[in-house]
Design an enzyme around this catalytic site. Structure first.
Site, PDB file in Angstrom:
ATOM      1  N   ASN A  88       2.559  10.226   6.891  1.00 42.96           N
ATOM      2  CA  ASN A  88       1.497   9.397   7.453  1.00 42.96           C
ATOM      3  C   ASN A  88       1.824   9.074   8.909  1.00 42.96           C
ATOM      4  O   ASN A  88       2.180   7.957   9.262  1.00 42.96           O
ATOM      5  CB  ASN A  88       1.376   8.118   6.620  1.00 42.96           C
ATOM      6  CG  ASN A  88       0.220   7.254   7.043  1.00 42.96           C
ATOM      7  OD1 ASN A  88       0.360   6.055   7.162  1.00 42.96           O
ATOM      8  ND2 ASN A  88      -0.925   7.844   7.263  1.00 42.96           N
ATOM      9  N   TYR A 127       0.832  -1.203   0.000  1.00 38.63           N
ATOM     10  CA  TYR A 127       0.000   0.000   0.000  1.00 38.63           C
ATOM     11  C   TYR A 127       0.867   1.252   0.000  1.00 38.63           C
ATOM     12  O   TYR A 127       1.841   1.369   0.745  1.00 38.63           O
ATOM     13  CB  TYR A 127      -0.912   0.022   1.244  1.00 38.63           C
ATOM     14  CG  TYR A 127      -1.519   1.387   1.483  1.00 38.63           C
ATOM     15  CD1 TYR A 127      -2.548   1.850   0.670  1.00 38.63           C
ATOM     16  CD2 TYR A 127      -1.017   2.232   2.467  1.00 38.63           C
ATOM     17  CE1 TYR A 127      -3.075   3.112   0.862  1.00 38.63           C
ATOM     18  CE2 TYR A 127      -1.533   3.500   2.663  1.00 38.63           C
ATOM     19  CZ  TYR A 127      -2.567   3.932   1.855  1.00 38.63           C
ATOM     20  OH  TYR A 127      -3.077   5.190   2.027  1.00 38.63           O
ATOM     21  N   HIS A 167      -1.153  17.262  -1.367  1.00 40.15           N
ATOM     22  CA  HIS A 167      -1.517  17.647  -0.007  1.00 40.15           C
ATOM     23  C   HIS A 167      -1.080  19.062   0.343  1.00 40.15           C
ATOM     24  O   HIS A 167      -1.227  19.482   1.502  1.00 40.15           O
ATOM     25  CB  HIS A 167      -0.917  16.659   1.000  1.00 40.15           C
ATOM     26  CG  HIS A 167      -1.796  15.487   1.284  1.00 40.15           C
ATOM     27  ND1 HIS A 167      -2.958  15.576   2.018  1.00 40.15           N
ATOM     28  CD2 HIS A 167      -1.699  14.186   0.901  1.00 40.15           C
ATOM     29  CE1 HIS A 167      -3.531  14.393   2.092  1.00 40.15           C
ATOM     30  NE2 HIS A 167      -2.795  13.528   1.418  1.00 40.15           N
ATOM     31  N   GLY A 176      -5.001   5.977   0.340  1.00 38.21           N
ATOM     32  CA  GLY A 176      -6.321   6.058   0.934  1.00 38.21           C
ATOM     33  C   GLY A 176      -7.323   5.202   0.201  1.00 38.21           C
ATOM     34  O   GLY A 176      -7.092   4.013  -0.062  1.00 38.21           O
ATOM     35  N   ARG A 213      -9.811  28.466  49.376  1.00 39.20           N
ATOM     36  CA  ARG A 213      -9.822  27.246  50.174  1.00 39.20           C
ATOM     37  C   ARG A 213      -9.660  25.987  49.326  1.00 39.20           C
ATOM     38  O   ARG A 213      -9.016  25.024  49.731  1.00 39.20           O
ATOM     39  CB  ARG A 213     -11.141  27.171  50.947  1.00 39.20           C
ATOM     40  CG  ARG A 213     -11.157  26.072  51.963  1.00 39.20           C
ATOM     41  CD  ARG A 213     -12.510  25.775  52.598  1.00 39.20           C
ATOM     42  NE  ARG A 213     -13.561  26.748  52.445  1.00 39.20           N
ATOM     43  CZ  ARG A 213     -14.853  26.446  52.587  1.00 39.20           C
ATOM     44  NH1 ARG A 213     -15.223  25.217  52.886  1.00 39.20           N
ATOM     45  NH2 ARG A 213     -15.780  27.373  52.451  1.00 39.20           N
TER      46      ARG A 213
END
Length: 516
Positions: free
Chosen positions: A206, A64, A94, A71, A290
């Site tokens: 990735n 892959y 991208h 994708g 407090r």
């Protein structure tokens, strides 16, 4: 006078062994220098993975992102003659980020986080790629990375595409304070652009390096803020004539959250006094004084858990597929999913915003003459007739409320806003990078609140001392007060406080005060 010899920054060695978030923060802030290991065993392990991938390609293996599209396009086979071009197409398409650019500090953290992951030796990359990442850090040649555009699974693809492109001499960098074309800056320092090998584009992009690098910085800032908020609370207890017995060790032994107990112990150390409590004091202070250990203690108790999540992610192999060199297997999975960082950052921003809210409520008590036990309204230092036209810290308190409200507004968890994207391949995503950016914004706002509280502490202690000249301060608090006196002039006549705020913010971010 003889000048002390320059101490070189410590080296952070990248060899696949475990790194801490302090290592990343020190690299990001220029207190350490990156060094890729020269050990033959380390370099051999990296080479084995790359060689195995080369052999798979020669034997027509299907991998892959190497011989397929990316994708949802994983069913598209890439012809052998085009495999070499595929990594460059990945970072090219991208290139669609938007928003602000990451700061230089953030960018160094991203580069270091990506290098740490690839040095695990299971990403199928070459030593040459690791050396190129090291060069960017050593020469401070910083890719201009847009902050927006990642859903945090399949990793930080779009922002990391700017890293991949710069390694190859494309897009822009910040170098020596100037924005320049990457090719020009690389050439100037004698670095040849890379030609990415199969899978190297995917290996760079990735993964979870952006969210993880930002998370390392966020954790360090939150840790310091927790300590500073505790010191400020001690100041405010003194200014408000509060009760130190609220932090009694026996009391806190009965609710044994370790972080909460640490906060109470710090307050006890800051508030120890030889003088007994006055009889006219309230028996119980309002909650913002407090219950300060119970608020800051939530952050203190969260920090060790969040460190574990962040450092495990930092020291993980988080791209896909992974190339296992020992058994020579290709492992397809989803380690790019940033869910742990998303949880860490959503949790951190919630706890930090609550600290901002605590300090905001403390300031509201101090400036209000109904609740501050005799101090002037708005902690004004003016007296006589001029008191009528001076307003002390009135506007500062309004700004603190504004910053706090914005911080609280940012606490909606990003991780619950998963979107299905990329043709329903990325149908469940982490939103971890958005959570990290949210956390940094909450930290920025809370640091502004803390800077304002430093002004209030200096002013309040001065005014309380006017009423009680024998004001007892523990040594730690007295030293802190003296430092503030040196940094900030008292507010007598009204003046703009923005310059004071910026100086104090810078000191805060440089961790100027040593805090237990």
């Amino acid at each position: 006078m003889t000048q002390a010899p320059h101490t070189p920054p410590r080296r952070v060695v990248f060899d696949g062994s475990r790194l801490s978030l302090e290592d990343i923060a020190d690299l990001a802030q220029g207190r350490a220098q990156a060094q890729l290991s020269c050990e033959p065993a380390f370099r051999a392990r990296i080479a084995v993975g790359a060689d195995f991938l080369d052999r798979l390609l020669r034997e027509d293996g299907v991998v892959y992102g190497v011989t397929t599209g990316y994708g949802d396009s994983c069913t598209v086979a890439v012809p052998a003659e085009l495999v070499a071009e595929l990594p460059h197409h990945l970072y090219t398409y991208h290139g669609c980020g938007a928003g602000r650019f990451l700061t230089p500090e953030e960018t160094r953290a991203v580069l270091a986080a990506r290098l740490a992951s690839l040095c695990q030796g299971v990403s199928g990359v070459s030593v040459g790629l690791l050396e190129q990442l090291e060069r960017l850090l050593v020469h401070d040649l910083l890719p201009l990375i847009p902050a927006e555009g990642s859903v945090g699974a399949s990793g930080d693809l779009t922002p990391l595409s700017y890293v991949a492109a710069v390694l190859c001499g494309e897009r822009e960098v910040l170098h020596r304070g100037q924005r320049r074309p990457a090719a020009e800056a690389l050439a100037e320092i004698g670095i040849a652009p890379l030609r990415l090998r199969p899978k190297e584009g995917l290996a760079i992009m990735n993964g979870t390096a952006v969210m993880t690098g930002l998370a390392c910085l966020a954790w360090r800032r939150a840790d310091y803020l927790s300590r500073l908020a505790t010191r400020l609370t001690a100041c405010n207890v003194v200014v408000a004539k509060g009760n130190a017995h609220h932090f009694d060790e026996r009391l806190f032994a009965l609710k044994p959250h370790p972080g909460q107990q640490r906060v109470a112990a710090r307050l006890r150390a800051d508030l120890r006094s030889e003088r007994p409590a006055r009889n006219d004091q309230r028996l119980q202070d309002r909650y913002s004084l407090r219950c300060a250990p119970h608020v800051i203690g939530v952050l203190e108790d969260a920090l060790p858990f969040l460190r574990g999540l962040i450092e495990n992610e930092l020291n993980s192999a988080n791209d896909n597929p992974l190339i296992e060199p020992d058994e020579q297997r290709v492992l397809h999975g989803g380690h790019f999913y940033g869910g742990h960082i998303a949880l860490a950052m959503d949790t951190l921003k919630n706890a930090v915003a609550n600290v901002a809210d605590l300090l905001d409520r403390q300031l509201a008590l101090l400036v209000d003459s109904r609740y501050n036990h005799g101090l002037p309204a708005n902690l004004s230092g003016a007296s006589g007739a001029r008191a009528a036209i001076n307003h002390g810290l009135k506007a500062l308190q309004i700004s603190v409320s504004a910053w706090t409200a914005e911080a609280l507004k940012q606490t909606m968890p990003a991780s619950v806003f998963s979107r299905s994207t990329e043709c329903h391949n990325q149908d469940k995503v982490s939103m971890g990078t958005i959570a990290a950016r949210d956390a940094l914004r909450v930290l920025e706002l809370t640091e502004q609140v803390a800077a304002a509280m430093l002004i209030a502490a200096r002013q309040g202690l001065l005014l309380r001392e006017r009423l009680d000249p024998a004001l007892p301060l523990a040594p730690e608090l007295a030293a802190f007060r003296a430092d503030l006196d040196d940094r900030i002039a008292p507010v007598v006549e009204d003046r703009a406080l923005d310059a004071d705020l910026q100086r104090l913010l810078a000191a805060l971010r440089e961790r100027a005060w040593r805090l237990a």
